[in-house]
Structures are given as structure tokens and as C-alpha cells.
Design a protein around this motif. Structure first.
Motif, PDB file in Angstrom:
ATOM      1  N   GLU A  25       0.815  -1.213   0.000  1.00 22.50           N
ATOM      2  CA  GLU A  25       0.000   0.000   0.000  1.00 22.50           C
ATOM      3  C   GLU A  25       0.854   1.272   0.000  1.00 22.50           C
ATOM      4  OE1 GLU A  25      -2.434  -0.324   3.448  1.00 22.50           O
ATOM      5  OE2 GLU A  25      -3.202  -2.316   2.926  1.00 22.50           O
ATOM      6  N   SER A  26       2.144   1.158   0.289  1.00 24.45           N
ATOM      7  CA  SER A  26       3.005   2.336   0.394  1.00 24.45           C
ATOM      8  C   SER A  26       3.535   2.823  -0.955  1.00 24.45           C
ATOM      9  CB  SER A  26       4.185   2.033   1.331  1.00 24.45           C
ATOM     10  OG  SER A  26       3.723   1.774   2.640  1.00 24.45           O
ATOM     11  N   ARG A  27       3.221   2.093  -2.039  1.00 25.31           N
ATOM     12  CA  ARG A  27       3.630   2.507  -3.391  1.00 25.31           C
ATOM     13  C   ARG A  27       5.121   2.844  -3.433  1.00 25.31           C
ATOM     14  NH1 ARG A  27      -0.948   3.377  -6.446  1.00 25.31           N
ATOM     15  NH2 ARG A  27      -2.897   3.581  -5.266  1.00 25.31           N
ATOM     16  N   ASP A 127      20.676   6.623  -2.591  1.00 27.53           N
ATOM     17  CA  ASP A 127      20.253   7.848  -3.256  1.00 27.53           C
ATOM     18  C   ASP A 127      18.977   7.638  -4.075  1.00 27.53           C
ATOM     19  OD1 ASP A 127      22.876   8.137  -2.402  1.00 27.53           O
ATOM     20  OD2 ASP A 127      23.368   9.600  -3.937  1.00 27.53           O
ATOM     21  N   GLY A 128      17.966   8.434  -3.798  1.00 32.82           N
ATOM     22  CA  GLY A 128      16.751   8.433  -4.580  1.00 32.82           C
ATOM     23  C   GLY A 128      15.840   7.238  -4.367  1.00 32.82           C
ATOM     24  N   ARG A 129      16.176   6.361  -3.434  1.00 27.05           N
ATOM     25  CA  ARG A 129      15.403   5.142  -3.242  1.00 27.05           C
ATOM     26  C   ARG A 129      14.466   5.270  -2.043  1.00 27.05           C
ATOM     27  NH1 ARG A 129      19.506   0.098  -4.204  1.00 27.05           N
ATOM     28  NH2 ARG A 129      17.537  -0.867  -4.813  1.00 27.05           N
ATOM     29  N   ASP A 130      13.444   4.429  -2.039  1.00 23.11           N
ATOM     30  CA  ASP A 130      12.625   4.267  -0.845  1.00 23.11           C
ATOM     31  C   ASP A 130      13.270   3.176   0.003  1.00 23.11           C
ATOM     32  OD1 ASP A 130      10.892   6.169  -1.715  1.00 23.11           O
ATOM     33  OD2 ASP A 130       9.277   4.808  -2.256  1.00 23.11           O
ATOM     34  N   LEU A 159      12.234   7.291   3.942  1.00 25.98           N
ATOM     35  CA  LEU A 159      12.602   6.306   4.955  1.00 25.98           C
ATOM     36  C   LEU A 159      11.316   5.760   5.557  1.00 25.98           C
ATOM     37  CD1 LEU A 159      15.613   7.896   6.897  1.00 25.98           C
ATOM     38  CD2 LEU A 159      15.663   5.990   5.279  1.00 25.98           C
ATOM     39  N   ILE A 160      11.070   4.471   5.309  1.00 25.35           N
ATOM     40  CA  ILE A 160       9.871   3.816   5.836  1.00 25.35           C
ATOM     41  C   ILE A 160      10.303   2.829   6.910  1.00 25.35           C
ATOM     42  CG2 ILE A 160       7.926   2.306   5.310  1.00 25.35           C
ATOM     43  CD1 ILE A 160       9.416   4.171   2.453  1.00 25.35           C
ATOM     44  N   LEU A 161       9.698   2.912   8.056  1.00 28.97           N
ATOM     45  CA  LEU A 161       9.962   1.975   9.141  1.00 28.97           C
ATOM     46  C   LEU A 161       8.841   0.949   9.147  1.00 28.97           C
ATOM     47  CD1 LEU A 161      11.676   1.216  11.623  1.00 28.97           C
ATOM     48  CD2 LEU A 161      10.191   2.700  12.974  1.00 28.97           C
TER      49      LEU A 161
END
Length: 223
Positions: A25-27, A127-130, A159-161
Motif C-alpha cells: 500500500e506504500s507505493r 540515493d533516490g530510493r525508498d 525512509l519507511i519503518l
């Protein structure tokens, strides 16, 4: 932040599969999965497999209270980041100097783990990444906070935790540090991470290395 309180996990691999369903769901754009070892690695392995993303580790180390090593009063992470739990320090009557000494005691183990898990391999470019930081659960969240603050120095897009289980207080604390927090279950009666798992067996260094090598082989095949 997403979460619900009616889920439990057979083991860390099962938790990773459930967590990956939320992360869809976080695309995510060009995701890189980073696991907090040791317990976060089996969880992150399933996440990386489900998302078709590369997997690596990012090492952080809890700083335990004197005589009570399971009580986290702070943490250190790769890159030299140090985070203190000010409330815990005040409650225990510890000075900044004493805390710095405790942090220094943990650095050799942190460096050993970096060498053991990554060896001569460098951390992939962010760089540039999720970037998705994964652990098996949080009681205080202080270790994840140290890792996130260190990763924040990179040029990651987001930054996704991501975590299967967390104490509600820890989740609220980390919402302000990560760009997004994805959590499957936040028990109102949270006491310890292990209560969310049927099997919460200790993970060995050998298992960490095996899963990382397996993930790297799969990533090469996908390329």
C-alpha cells in the motif's frame, strides 16, 4: 501510520509475509530493504522476497542499563549515531558521561556484527530510493531511532519503518523520525515483542548470513 490489534504471528517469517501485504500500500519506488539484525532479518527476508527488492542489513545496537541489559536506555548505529532515552537516564540517575561510557562498550559488538554480516561488501547506494527499515518488533523503539537518524544523512527518497509488532508508545515516538511507519499490530497490553509470536526463538549469526546470501542470489537472478 497503519495498524490493527487482532493479529499474531506464527514466527518471524509469517510476520514478514503479513508485513509485506501492508507495504504494498506504500507505493514504494525502487525499494531497498534494510533489516535490523538479528531478529529483523527473517522478517525482512520475506518482505524483500514479496516486493522483489534487494535485502541488506543496517546494524544498530541497544545500550542496556547497568545490571539490567534488557532495559534499553539508548542505542548506537552504523555511522556513529547515538540516541539516548532521556527519561530512562534521569530515572536511573545516570550522567551523560556514564551513558557515553556505556555506549563505548557496545561499539566493538556493533563493529563485529557489521563485519560478520556484510564483510567487505559496502552498503548499497540509497540515493533516490525508498528505504524500508525492518525489525521484528519494538518495545521502546530506541534502536530503530538510532538507525533511522543515521540513515537520514543519506539521500534516500523516503525512509519507511516497517515492523510486525510495536508498543503504541514506541510507534508514536518513531512517527516523527521516519517518513512513514507501517505496523501490523500494536497490542494495548504490550509487554514484550515476543508476546506477538508463537515462535520467537533466538536468531543466530549463521542464520543471518544464510538468509542474506540467499537474498543476494535471488537478487542477481532477478537482474
Amino acid at each position: 501510520m497503519t495498524g490493527r490489534r487482532d493479529v499474531r504471528f506464527r514466527d518471524r517469517r509469517d510476520a514478514g509475509r503479513q508485513l509485506s501485504e501492508r507495504l504494498v500500500e506504500s507505493r514504494l519506488r525502487d525499494p531497498l530493504i534494510l533489516a535490523l539484525p538479528r531478529g529483523g532479518v527473517p522478517v525482512a527476508f520475506e518482505v524483500a522476497k514479496a516486493l522483489g527488492a534487494p535485502l541488506d542489513v543496517f546494524v544498530a545496537r541497544k545500550i542496556g542499563a547497568p545490571g539490567y541489559p534488557e532495559l534499553g536506555i539508548g542505542a548506537i548505529a552504523e555511522g556513529g549515531e547515538v540516541v539516548a532515552n532521556g527519561f530512562a537516564l534521569r530515572r536511573l540517575g545516570l550522567t551523560k558521561t556514564q551513558f557515553a561510557g556505556l555506549a563505548a562498550q557496545e561499539r566493538p559488538e556493533l563493529e563485529r556484527r557489521v563485519q560478520r554480516y556484510r564483510g567487505a561488501r559496502t552498503l548499497p547506494a540509497l540515493d533516490g530510493r525508498d528505504v524500508v527499515l525492518v525489525d521484528d518488533g519494538f518495545a521502546t523503539g530506541v534502536t530503530a531511532e538510532a538507525a533511522l537518524r543515521s540513515l537520514r544523512r543519506s539521500r534516500a527518497r523516503r525512509l519507511i519503518l516497517a515492523v510486525p509488532a510495536s508498543a503504541p508508545r514506541a510507534t508514536r515516538r518513531l512517527v516523527g523520525v521516519a517518513d512513514e511507519v507501517v505496523c501490523v499490530v500494536e497490542p494495548a497490553d504490550f509487554e514484550a515483542v515476543g508476546q506477538a509470536y508463537e515462535d520467537f526463538s533466538q536468531i543466530s549469526d549463521e542464520e543471518v548470513v544464510r538468509l542474506l546470501e540467499c537474498a543476494q542470489r535471488a537478487d542477481k537472478v532477478q537482474r
